[in-house]
Every structure is written in C-alpha cells, then in structure tokens.
Scaffold this motif. Sequence first.
Motif, PDB file in Angstrom:
ATOM      1  N   LEU A  81      -3.108  10.338   1.252  1.00 36.60           N
ATOM      2  CA  LEU A  81      -2.863  10.203   2.691  1.00 36.60           C
ATOM      3  C   LEU A  81      -2.580   8.744   3.021  1.00 36.60           C
ATOM      4  CD1 LEU A  81      -5.822  12.037   2.314  1.00 36.60           C
ATOM      5  CD2 LEU A  81      -4.846  12.890   4.447  1.00 36.60           C
ATOM      6  N   ASP A  82      -1.463   8.523   3.715  1.00 39.76           N
ATOM      7  CA  ASP A  82      -1.061   7.177   4.096  1.00 39.76           C
ATOM      8  C   ASP A  82      -1.462   6.923   5.545  1.00 39.76           C
ATOM      9  OD1 ASP A  82       0.061   4.670   4.148  1.00 39.76           O
ATOM     10  OD2 ASP A  82       2.140   5.353   4.155  1.00 39.76           O
ATOM     11  N   GLU A  83      -2.455   6.074   5.739  1.00 41.80           N
ATOM     12  CA  GLU A  83      -2.942   5.704   7.075  1.00 41.80           C
ATOM     13  C   GLU A  83      -3.165   6.945   7.961  1.00 41.80           C
ATOM     14  OE1 GLU A  83      -3.958   2.913   8.171  1.00 41.80           O
ATOM     15  OE2 GLU A  83      -3.252   1.545   6.621  1.00 41.80           O
ATOM     16  N   PRO A  84      -4.015   7.873   7.548  1.00 42.01           N
ATOM     17  CA  PRO A  84      -4.174   9.117   8.310  1.00 42.01           C
ATOM     18  C   PRO A  84      -4.855   8.953   9.658  1.00 42.01           C
ATOM     19  CG  PRO A  84      -5.822   8.989   6.578  1.00 42.01           C
ATOM     20  CD  PRO A  84      -4.884   7.842   6.356  1.00 42.01           C
ATOM     21  N   VAL A  85      -5.481   7.782   9.915  1.00 44.31           N
ATOM     22  CA  VAL A  85      -6.216   7.617  11.171  1.00 44.31           C
ATOM     23  C   VAL A  85      -5.692   6.449  12.001  1.00 44.31           C
ATOM     24  CG1 VAL A  85      -8.296   8.667  10.211  1.00 44.31           C
ATOM     25  CG2 VAL A  85      -8.005   6.181  10.072  1.00 44.31           C
ATOM     26  N   SER A  86      -4.527   5.920  11.656  1.00 48.31           N
ATOM     27  CA  SER A  86      -4.070   4.677  12.286  1.00 48.31           C
ATOM     28  C   SER A  86      -3.805   4.819  13.783  1.00 48.31           C
ATOM     29  CB  SER A  86      -2.804   4.166  11.589  1.00 48.31           C
ATOM     30  OG  SER A  86      -1.760   5.110  11.704  1.00 48.31           O
ATOM     31  N   SER A  87      -3.385   6.000  14.230  1.00 53.21           N
ATOM     32  CA  SER A  87      -3.035   6.161  15.643  1.00 53.21           C
ATOM     33  C   SER A  87      -4.093   6.930  16.436  1.00 53.21           C
ATOM     34  CB  SER A  87      -1.689   6.893  15.763  1.00 53.21           C
ATOM     35  OG  SER A  87      -1.774   8.186  15.189  1.00 53.21           O
ATOM     36  N   LEU A  88      -5.273   7.121  15.843  1.00 55.42           N
ATOM     37  CA  LEU A  88      -6.297   7.949  16.474  1.00 55.42           C
ATOM     38  C   LEU A  88      -7.405   7.100  17.086  1.00 55.42           C
ATOM     39  CD1 LEU A  88      -6.696  10.679  13.704  1.00 55.42           C
ATOM     40  CD2 LEU A  88      -5.100  10.643  15.630  1.00 55.42           C
ATOM     41  N   LEU A 116       2.856   1.799  -3.166  1.00 55.89           N
ATOM     42  CA  LEU A 116       2.027   2.304  -4.262  1.00 55.89           C
ATOM     43  C   LEU A 116       1.817   3.810  -4.131  1.00 55.89           C
ATOM     44  CD1 LEU A 116       0.318   1.911  -6.759  1.00 55.89           C
ATOM     45  CD2 LEU A 116      -1.572   1.142  -5.295  1.00 55.89           C
ATOM     46  N   LEU A 117       1.555   4.285  -2.913  1.00 57.41           N
ATOM     47  CA  LEU A 117       1.383   5.727  -2.724  1.00 57.41           C
ATOM     48  C   LEU A 117       2.640   6.489  -3.107  1.00 57.41           C
ATOM     49  CD1 LEU A 117      -0.610   6.207   0.609  1.00 57.41           C
ATOM     50  CD2 LEU A 117      -1.452   5.850  -1.707  1.00 57.41           C
ATOM     51  N   ARG A 118       3.796   5.969  -2.730  1.00 57.12           N
ATOM     52  CA  ARG A 118       5.056   6.652  -3.048  1.00 57.12           C
ATOM     53  C   ARG A 118       5.331   6.671  -4.543  1.00 57.12           C
ATOM     54  NH1 ARG A 118       8.527   3.957   1.950  1.00 57.12           N
ATOM     55  NH2 ARG A 118       7.722   5.364   3.576  1.00 57.12           N
ATOM     56  N   LEU A 119       4.874   5.645  -5.239  1.00 56.35           N
ATOM     57  CA  LEU A 119       5.055   5.613  -6.689  1.00 56.35           C
ATOM     58  C   LEU A 119       4.145   6.608  -7.385  1.00 56.35           C
ATOM     59  CD1 LEU A 119       5.317   1.755  -7.206  1.00 56.35           C
ATOM     60  CD2 LEU A 119       7.135   3.404  -7.676  1.00 56.35           C
ATOM     61  N   ILE A 120       2.877   6.648  -7.002  1.00 57.04           N
ATOM     62  CA  ILE A 120       1.940   7.526  -7.708  1.00 57.04           C
ATOM     63  C   ILE A 120       2.127   8.992  -7.334  1.00 57.04           C
ATOM     64  CG2 ILE A 120       0.241   5.700  -8.050  1.00 57.04           C
ATOM     65  CD1 ILE A 120      -1.355   6.718  -5.764  1.00 57.04           C
ATOM     66  N   SER A 121       2.845   9.259  -6.229  1.00 58.88           N
ATOM     67  CA  SER A 121       3.143  10.642  -5.863  1.00 58.88           C
ATOM     68  C   SER A 121       4.509  11.083  -6.389  1.00 58.88           C
ATOM     69  CB  SER A 121       3.100  10.814  -4.344  1.00 58.88           C
ATOM     70  OG  SER A 121       4.068   9.991  -3.714  1.00 58.88           O
ATOM     71  N   THR A 163      -4.845   5.252   2.186  1.00 61.58           N
ATOM     72  CA  THR A 163      -4.704   3.870   2.632  1.00 61.58           C
ATOM     73  C   THR A 163      -5.345   3.737   4.003  1.00 61.58           C
ATOM     74  OG1 THR A 163      -2.524   4.290   3.618  1.00 61.58           O
ATOM     75  CG2 THR A 163      -2.570   3.486   1.352  1.00 61.58           C
ATOM     76  N   LEU A 164      -6.022   2.618   4.198  1.00 56.94           N
ATOM     77  CA  LEU A 164      -6.706   2.359   5.457  1.00 56.94           C
ATOM     78  C   LEU A 164      -6.523   0.891   5.853  1.00 56.94           C
ATOM     79  CD1 LEU A 164     -10.125   4.153   4.769  1.00 56.94           C
ATOM     80  CD2 LEU A 164      -8.338   4.961   6.322  1.00 56.94           C
ATOM     81  N   LYS A 175       0.822  -1.218   0.000  1.00 56.58           N
ATOM     82  CA  LYS A 175       0.000   0.000   0.000  1.00 56.58           C
ATOM     83  C   LYS A 175       0.855   1.267   0.000  1.00 56.58           C
ATOM     84  CE  LYS A 175      -2.335  -0.986   3.770  1.00 56.58           C
ATOM     85  NZ  LYS A 175      -1.677  -2.278   4.110  1.00 56.58           N
ATOM     86  N   THR A 176       1.786   1.361   0.955  1.00 52.90           N
ATOM     87  CA  THR A 176       2.606   2.567   1.056  1.00 52.90           C
ATOM     88  C   THR A 176       3.518   2.710  -0.150  1.00 52.90           C
ATOM     89  OG1 THR A 176       2.536   2.565   3.483  1.00 52.90           O
ATOM     90  CG2 THR A 176       4.349   3.756   2.451  1.00 52.90           C
TER      91      THR A 176
END
Length: 273
Positions: free
Chosen positions: A167-174, A49-54, A200-201, A46-47
């Motif tokens: 946004l990469d896991e924007p709510v993982s620690s909340l 893929l985000l780094r590639l498309i950004s 990503t979620l 997941k991460t």
Amino acid sequence: MPDNDILKTNNLSFKYGAGVRALSDVSFSLEKGGFLAILGPNGSGKTTLLRLISGVLKPSEGEVFLQDTPIDALQRKDIARKIAFVPQQIHIDFPFTVREIVLMGRFSYLGGIGIEKKEDIAIARDSMEMTGISHLQDRMIHQLSAGERQRAFIAQAITAQPEILILDEPVSSLDIKYKVQILELISWLNSRNNITIIVTLHDLNLAFQYAKNVLLLNRGFISASGPPESVLVPEKIREVYDIDVSIIKSSDGKDSFIMPSRQGTEKTGRKLT
C-alpha cells in the motif's frame, strides 16, 4: 534465500528518463508475515521502490526475488496472485458499484470470457465483510467518503488472496480517525490472515505504533532498517529529515511518540508569514 523470506531485493537501482537516479543499491529481505513500513522524505524513492517490488517497474540494475524466483521470470498473472498493490491515487472514470470494484480483484483468476464464478463472488463477499463495507456494496464508488473508498480498494486487493499486500500512502488524505481505522485493518489482516504487509507512510508515529520493521530511505539509498525503536531515533531522524525531535514515552511506558522541535525564525533564519 532463507525459506522464511518471502521477498528480497538485491542491489536494486532505478533511473528515470535523462538518467535521473531514483534508487541506488537497495538490498533488503522480508519474512513471510512481516509488516514493513517504508519511510523517508518526499523524493526519497518510496513509491519507486514499491513499483519495483510489485513488478510494475523493471529495475535499471539489481533484482527482486519473490521467494526464490526472480520476479521478472514470472507472468503478470502469477505476480497478481502473489502481490496486491494499492496505489496512492486510484482514478475511477466509470460509475462502478463497490461490489463491482471489489470483484475486479479476481481478474487474474478469471477465464477467457471473464465471467465470475460462485467462488469468486463468495471471496469478494468475504473481503467486504473483513473490511467492514458489506453495507456499502450497492453504493457507487464515487459516492463514498475517502476512508470508505480506501477500505473498498483494500477489499479489492485482498480479494486476489495475495501473500503480500503493498500500500502506497494509504492514509495520506485521511483524518486521524480514519488513519487509525485503516492501519488497524491492515494490522488485523497481517495478524489474522498472515498477509505480509509493505506500506509507505509519512507519519513516523504511525510507523512506530504499527510496523514490525521500518526501512528508512534518504535520497534513494537505505539510511537504516530494523525495528522502529532502533531506527526511529533522534540522531537518525535529524540526519534524514533535517529536524530535531524528542522521543516521548506514554505514561504507562508502553508506547513511544516522536515530538518534533519547534522551528522558529531563530532556527530557520527566515521570517515566518
């Protein structure tokens, strides 16, 4: 590529050092104004893929297109004006105020001396208002709660006035309250400003509730893609996550929830401690 597609990947693959393959033959397209949730177990890519498309990483094979232009043909500054990327963890080593953090989102627009203009300051102020952190602008970033910090970094991202917000896991620690607040904010930006969202979620239920489409990764490959109700079905979830689930409808029939089955000792084959 159809005119309405803002992003497309074509047979995208990536290998880390020693030939470790993280992604293989990933192809998908996203319409302008879309809201895509990328899902999958830990280590599914997941991460990456985000780094590639950004544009943070370059693919080992395949291409990423931003509208009809290969992303590797664009200057970094041009990419930053189109795509804003909020990583999962952001480390701040200096005592910046929230206002200073948000203004950093204008870096791709600043001239050689790097001095903000009135327009930049006004845009940053608007971003803080949209994300509900205007009252925190003079606070130091390290003094904020996790939810407040996440809002500050989202404000920084939209200060760049991007077409795509990643946004990469924007709510993982909340906790659950702030998870909902952040996703409501992202959904509002999507609907109000027509910003295309890629997130990503880990929480499948949140993806079910907020995303227009989901992309399900498994071991670096696309396992399924489409609307949540067609992808997040018990058979596919079991295939990817190796767990049985049930889909439960709310009493009014408007919402669906994914309920995992209990995994006792008779199923896992080991003693739980």
